[in-house]
Motif scaffolding. Structure first.
Motif, PDB file in Angstrom:
ATOM      1  N   ARG A 196       0.828  -1.203   0.000  1.00 56.24           N
ATOM      2  CA  ARG A 196       0.000   0.000   0.000  1.00 56.24           C
ATOM      3  C   ARG A 196       0.867   1.260   0.000  1.00 56.24           C
ATOM      4  N   GLN A 197       1.951   1.213   0.756  1.00 51.51           N
ATOM      5  CA  GLN A 197       2.827   2.376   0.795  1.00 51.51           C
ATOM      6  C   GLN A 197       3.478   2.612  -0.566  1.00 51.51           C
ATOM      7  N   GLY A 198       3.951   1.548  -1.184  1.00 49.59           N
ATOM      8  CA  GLY A 198       4.566   1.691  -2.504  1.00 49.59           C
ATOM      9  C   GLY A 198       3.574   2.173  -3.546  1.00 49.59           C
ATOM     10  N   ARG A 199       2.349   1.643  -3.510  1.00 46.80           N
ATOM     11  CA  ARG A 199       1.297   2.107  -4.424  1.00 46.80           C
ATOM     12  C   ARG A 199       1.042   3.605  -4.229  1.00 46.80           C
ATOM     13  N   GLY A 200       0.940   3.996  -2.969  1.00 46.19           N
ATOM     14  CA  GLY A 200       0.672   5.404  -2.680  1.00 46.19           C
ATOM     15  C   GLY A 200       1.767   6.313  -3.198  1.00 46.19           C
ATOM     16  N   GLY A 221      10.009   3.230  -3.692  1.00 49.02           N
ATOM     17  CA  GLY A 221      10.809   3.069  -2.476  1.00 49.02           C
ATOM     18  C   GLY A 221      11.471   1.720  -2.357  1.00 49.02           C
ATOM     19  N   TRP A 222      11.504   0.980  -3.476  1.00 47.47           N
ATOM     20  CA  TRP A 222      12.112  -0.356  -3.465  1.00 47.47           C
ATOM     21  C   TRP A 222      13.172  -0.454  -4.565  1.00 47.47           C
ATOM     22  N   PRO A 223      14.232   0.335  -4.503  1.00 53.54           N
ATOM     23  CA  PRO A 223      15.223   0.347  -5.590  1.00 53.54           C
ATOM     24  C   PRO A 223      15.881  -1.011  -5.837  1.00 53.54           C
ATOM     25  N   GLY A 227      11.147  -6.302  -9.286  1.00 59.13           N
ATOM     26  CA  GLY A 227      10.049  -7.235  -9.533  1.00 59.13           C
ATOM     27  C   GLY A 227       8.812  -6.866  -8.736  1.00 59.13           C
ATOM     28  N   ARG A 228       9.032  -6.487  -7.495  1.00 53.64           N
ATOM     29  CA  ARG A 228       7.896  -6.064  -6.657  1.00 53.64           C
ATOM     30  C   ARG A 228       7.263  -4.796  -7.226  1.00 53.64           C
ATOM     31  N   ALA A 229       8.098  -3.861  -7.643  1.00 51.24           N
ATOM     32  CA  ALA A 229       7.582  -2.619  -8.215  1.00 51.24           C
ATOM     33  C   ALA A 229       6.790  -2.893  -9.490  1.00 51.24           C
ATOM     34  N   GLN A 230       7.264  -3.813 -10.317  1.00 51.98           N
ATOM     35  CA  GLN A 230       6.546  -4.120 -11.550  1.00 51.98           C
ATOM     36  C   GLN A 230       5.189  -4.736 -11.250  1.00 51.98           C
ATOM     37  N   ARG A 231       5.133  -5.562 -10.219  1.00 56.80           N
ATOM     38  CA  ARG A 231       3.845  -6.142  -9.823  1.00 56.80           C
ATOM     39  C   ARG A 231       2.863  -5.046  -9.403  1.00 56.80           C
TER      40      ARG A 231
END
Length: 252
Positions: A196-200, A221-223, A227-231
């Motif tokens: 949720r934080q990354g989406r925001g 926030g996940w440099p 893979g997580r960011a792409q999801r």
């Protein structure tokens, strides 16, 4: 706006949003991106997308008006049983009970005295409403649940309805009826470090302008976890919160 968001955080944005989009037609005529931008600071951005979609349905199927029938409200994007009934109670003064987190505590404790599933909770809530007074009753029950019939330390000693409360009258036996009852939210998972934080973070960046797809992990926030960011990017696109324009991610 008040779904899982506290009143002080909502009030100013509510007034600003209605000034920008005073009618369903005005909301429907805007782009999804315009509505998402106006939603800044409220979180749970899918609500903005659903509100925009619901406004489109109101224009297309209800002459630009908010429908006043339960089935029609439930057919609107993002509208569930509680929201539909809340609209009927507070906009149209229908004699219906409401079961949200605060009201649900009152319904389970005072109305039943034991745990309730969703069907029974709604039936008890409906039966408690004084005929012709659903609007005032709904407001009173919300305030009672928020200020007196609280989750951890219900103030039964100063409750104005303790003399009619099933749970209090039985001596407040364990388990507390709110445990496991329908409509009563459980604590949310930790926000820090969550999806949720990354989406925001991504949606906030998109409000300012397009984001290069290659930078999505940094912005989220996940440099070190592309893979997580792409999801998350894929989810945003699927939810209607973003679109891909070549190598860039944009608001719709």
């Amino acid at each position: 706006m008040l779904q899982q968001t506290q009143v002080p955080r909502v009030v100013g944005r509510y007034e600003g949003f209605l000034a920008r989009f005073p009618t369903p037609a005005g909301c429907a005529a805007a782009t999804t991106g315009d509505v998402v931008r106006a939603w800044a600071g409220l979180g749970y951005n899918r609500r903005a997308v659903n509100l925009h979609r619901a406004a489109g349905v109101m224009v297309a199927q209800h002459d630009g008006q908010v429908p006043d029938q339960l089935d029609a409200l439930l057919a609107l994007p993002g509208v569930g049983p509680y929201t539909a009934r809340a609209v009927l109670v507070f906009a149209f003064e229908r004699d219906l009970g409401l079961v949200d987190t605060n009201a649900g505590r009152f319904v389970a404790r005072a109305g039943a005295g034991h745990r309730l599933d969703a069907r029974d909770a709604q039936a008890v809530a409906d039966a408690l409403v004084p005929p012709g007074r659903a609007w005032a009753w709904g407001q009173a029950v919300f305030d009672l649940g928020a200020r007196v019939c609280t989750r951890r330390e219900p103030a039964c000693g100063r409750c104005p309805v303790s003399g009619h409360c099933a749970w209090f009258g039985a001596g407040r036996p364990d388990p507390d009826p709110v445990t496991g009852s329908a409509g009563i939210a459980t604590p949310q998972s930790t926000f820090a470090g969550s999806d949720r934080q990354g989406r925001g973070r991504l949606v906030d960046a998109l409000r300012r302008g397009p984001v290069a797809s290659a930078r999505a992990a940094d912005v989220a926030g996940w440099p070190d976890d592309p893979g997580r960011a792409q999801r998350i990017v894929d989810q945003l696109v699927a939810d209607g919160l973003a679109r891909l324009d070549g190598e860039e991610l944009c608001l719709p």
